[in-house]
Write a protein that holds these residues in place. Structure first.
Motif, mmCIF file in Angstrom:
data_model
loop_
_atom_site.group_PDB
_atom_site.id
_atom_site.type_symbol
_atom_site.label_atom_id
_atom_site.label_comp_id
_atom_site.label_asym_id
_atom_site.label_seq_id
_atom_site.Cartn_x
_atom_site.Cartn_y
_atom_site.Cartn_z
ATOM 1 N N ALA A 143 16.255 39.469 73.937
ATOM 2 C CA ALA A 143 16.442 39.710 72.513
ATOM 3 C C ALA A 143 15.334 39.087 71.684
ATOM 4 N N THR A 144 14.709 38.042 72.170
ATOM 5 C CA THR A 144 13.674 37.394 71.380
ATOM 6 C C THR A 144 12.376 38.175 71.386
ATOM 7 N N THR A 145 12.118 38.952 72.425
ATOM 8 C CA THR A 145 10.858 39.674 72.501
ATOM 9 C C THR A 145 10.985 41.128 72.104
ATOM 10 N N GLN A 146 12.154 41.739 72.346
ATOM 11 C CA GLN A 146 12.271 43.164 72.073
ATOM 12 C C GLN A 146 13.734 43.508 71.816
ATOM 13 N N MET A 147 14.032 43.998 70.639
ATOM 14 C CA MET A 147 15.389 44.410 70.322
ATOM 15 C C MET A 147 15.565 45.865 70.727
ATOM 16 N N PHE A 148 16.785 46.226 71.066
ATOM 17 C CA PHE A 148 17.077 47.614 71.379
ATOM 18 C C PHE A 148 16.898 48.410 70.093
ATOM 19 N N PRO A 149 16.130 49.486 70.109
ATOM 20 C CA PRO A 149 15.784 50.172 68.863
ATOM 21 C C PRO A 149 16.936 50.898 68.183
ATOM 22 N N ILE A 150 18.011 51.176 68.890
ATOM 23 C CA ILE A 150 19.141 51.892 68.296
ATOM 24 C C ILE A 150 20.280 50.913 68.099
ATOM 25 N N GLN A 151 20.678 50.735 66.860
ATOM 26 C CA GLN A 151 21.774 49.826 66.555
ATOM 27 C C GLN A 151 23.103 50.547 66.728
ATOM 28 N N LEU A 152 23.978 49.957 67.511
ATOM 29 C CA LEU A 152 25.290 50.535 67.753
ATOM 30 C C LEU A 152 26.356 49.627 67.179
ATOM 31 N N PRO A 153 27.434 50.131 66.700
ATOM 32 C CA PRO A 153 27.778 51.544 66.565
ATOM 33 C C PRO A 153 27.052 52.181 65.382
ATOM 34 N N MET A 154 26.865 53.477 65.462
ATOM 35 C CA MET A 154 26.236 54.218 64.378
ATOM 36 C C MET A 154 27.269 54.402 63.268
#
Length: 95
Positions: free
Chosen positions: A39-50
């Motif tokens: 999480a510190t280097t790369q966040m998942f680009p899609i935030q869930l839930p939409m």
């Protein structure tokens, strides 16, 4: 005796679910070490839930990228379920 086994199984199930959640968030690699997807280097680009149609459209455009699509498939694969109906319901609840 059976009640004790049931308590242990429920406790293990909670631990497994926590591990799955951590893997889905990208905080750990399957080997258990902090990986490049932490999480510190790369966040998942899609935030869930939409929450709305704009989030959905943004996610759809992001999923055109192969690496993002593979991450989403891996994340949804961790949801699990006892049968296909439960699996689909849990995936849709996450989304």
């Amino acid at each position: 005796m059976l009640a004790e086994v049931l308590v242990v199984v429920k406790d293990l199930s909670r631990h497994v679910q926590c591990i799955k959640n951590e893997l889905a968030e990208g905080n750990m690699t399957p080997a258990g070490s902090q990986g490049p997807g932490s999480a510190t280097t790369q966040m998942f680009p899609i935030q869930l839930p939409m929450a709305n149609e704009d989030d959905f459209n943004e996610a759809e455009s992001l999923l055109k990228n192969e690496s993002v699509r593979q991450k989403m498939v891996a994340r949804l694969a961790l949801v699990g379920g006892t049968n296909s109906e439960h699996l689909i319901r849990r995936m849709l609840a996450l989304l």
